[in-house]
Design a protein around this motif. Structure first.
Motif, mmCIF file in Angstrom:
data_model
loop_
_atom_site.group_PDB
_atom_site.id
_atom_site.type_symbol
_atom_site.label_atom_id
_atom_site.label_comp_id
_atom_site.label_asym_id
_atom_site.label_seq_id
_atom_site.Cartn_x
_atom_site.Cartn_y
_atom_site.Cartn_z
ATOM 1 N N UNK A 233 0.831 -1.206 0.000
ATOM 2 C CA UNK A 233 0.000 0.000 0.000
ATOM 3 C C UNK A 233 0.861 1.250 0.000
ATOM 4 N N UNK A 234 0.325 2.323 -0.550
ATOM 5 C CA UNK A 234 0.964 3.626 -0.413
ATOM 6 C C UNK A 234 2.214 3.811 -1.262
ATOM 7 N N UNK A 235 2.208 3.204 -2.453
ATOM 8 C CA UNK A 235 3.357 3.344 -3.350
ATOM 9 C C UNK A 235 3.228 4.654 -4.125
ATOM 10 N N UNK A 236 4.179 5.555 -3.899
ATOM 11 C CA UNK A 236 4.100 6.886 -4.512
ATOM 12 C C UNK A 236 5.232 7.156 -5.487
ATOM 13 N N UNK A 237 6.306 6.357 -5.409
ATOM 14 C CA UNK A 237 7.478 6.620 -6.243
ATOM 15 C C UNK A 237 7.855 5.402 -7.081
ATOM 16 N N UNK A 238 8.372 5.712 -8.268
ATOM 17 C CA UNK A 238 8.736 4.644 -9.195
ATOM 18 C C UNK A 238 9.771 3.692 -8.593
#
Ligand code: C2E
Ligand code: MG
Ligand code: MG
Ligand code: MG
Length: 277
Positions: A233-238
């Motif tokens: 959960x909460x993946x914001x960056x490549x």
């Protein structure tokens, strides 16, 4: 003479406390009418399979707009849990979520819908009956429904919890452990539950460059042996997505891929994703 017993700091503290208390009262009052006033609605966040980068699942997330204010579920769910209103709200969420799973499967077959279930709601004696009735009335298939319960659920009545999870799984539902790693449950009780999937909390994704990686790695190994799916959960960056893929996470949920969106927007988003095949 009376002693000065309240230094300024304390008065300030009391004021802040009073303000918080009146905010809670205000929200609790408005919440009691939220359903009949049509103030609640669901938004849906797509989850992406790491093997092909395609949306494979959704999570239904509750929204409440009242008096022109969008109140966060992290603020109103605890209030609803305190006064028991969560049972009625939770039933409403289940019904809407079941309907959504039926509708999405007609458009995009195989898409599962995650529905958050509060511990209070889950532990209620009538929970299974309510779920059975809603399956019947909405004519939805439990195979495409994923009930998410938070790890904090483990602290109470473990045996009853395990039985309920088994019962729901035998009815065809998936059951996931949400916010994994944030509670204080022992690994043993997590294993005993034999959940269908584990959702690793955002906080571990945030610390993926340090201690998060160690924990996520251990969870993946455990889950693999138990045949469980692992969701981050909460993946914001490549770089987080790249690292998680290499580590063997099955699904990714996060703003990098998609934000939670209202139904019409979701449908056009999914259509675009499928057209780009
Ligand atoms: P959750 O079940 O862990 O849901 C994931 C939360 O993370 C959602 O917040 C989602 O919008 C947010 N999120 C997803 N990707 C990202 C990201 O990349 N970055 C950041 N910063 N956040 C991300 P939301 O919608 O505010 O919900 C918060 C919590 O409220 C949920 O956490 C869940 O515990 C509770 N909740 C929401 N809807 C319901 C519901 O229908 N019933 C119950 N009982 N609880 C609900
Ligand atoms: Mg959830
Ligand atoms: Mg979660
Ligand atoms: Mg969370």
């Amino acid at each position: 003479a009376r002693k000065r017993s309240e230094p300024g700091g304390c008065a300030f503290y009391n004021n802040a406390l009073a303000a918080q208390r009146s905010r809670e009262l205000y929200l609790r009052n408005r919440l009691s009418l939220a359903i009949e006033r049509n103030e609640l609605y669901l938004v849906f966040q797509p989850l992406f399979a790491t093997n092909n980068d395609k949306p494979a699942a959704l999570e239904a997330l509750l929204r409440w707009r009242t008096n022109d204010e969008l109140v966060s579920p992290t603020e109103f769910i605890p209030i609803a849990e305190q006064n028991g209103k969560i049972k009625e709200i939770g039933t409403w969420v289940l019904e809407q979520g079941f309907k959504a799973s039926k509708a999405i499967n007609q458009l995009f077959p195989g898409t599962t819908v995650g529905i958050n279930v509060s511990l209070l709601q889950f532990m209620d004696d009538r929970f299974i009956t309510i779920v059975e009735q809603l399956l019947f009335s909405t004519q939805s298939q439990p195979e495409y429904i994923n009930l998410e319960i938070t790890e904090s659920a483990f602290s109470l009545e473990k045996q009853l919890l395990i039985e309920k999870v088994k019962r729901l799984q035998s009815m065809g539902f998936m059951v996931s452990i949400d916010d994994f790693g944030t509670g204080y449950s022992s690994l043993a009780s997590v294993l005993e539950l034999s959940a269908s999937a584990i959702k690793i909390d955002k906080s571990f994704v945030e610390s993926l460059d340090t201690k998060g990686a160690v924990i996520i790695d251990a969870v993946i190994r455990m889950a693999e042996r138990l045949g469980q799916r692992v969701v981050a959960e909460g993946v914001e960056h490549q770089w987080q997505a790249d690292t998680l893929k290499k580590m063997g996470v099955h699904m990714i949920q996060g703003f990098l891929y998609a934000k939670p969106m209202p139904w019409p927007e979701l449908i056009s988003f999914l259509q675009q994703q499928h057209e780009s095949d």
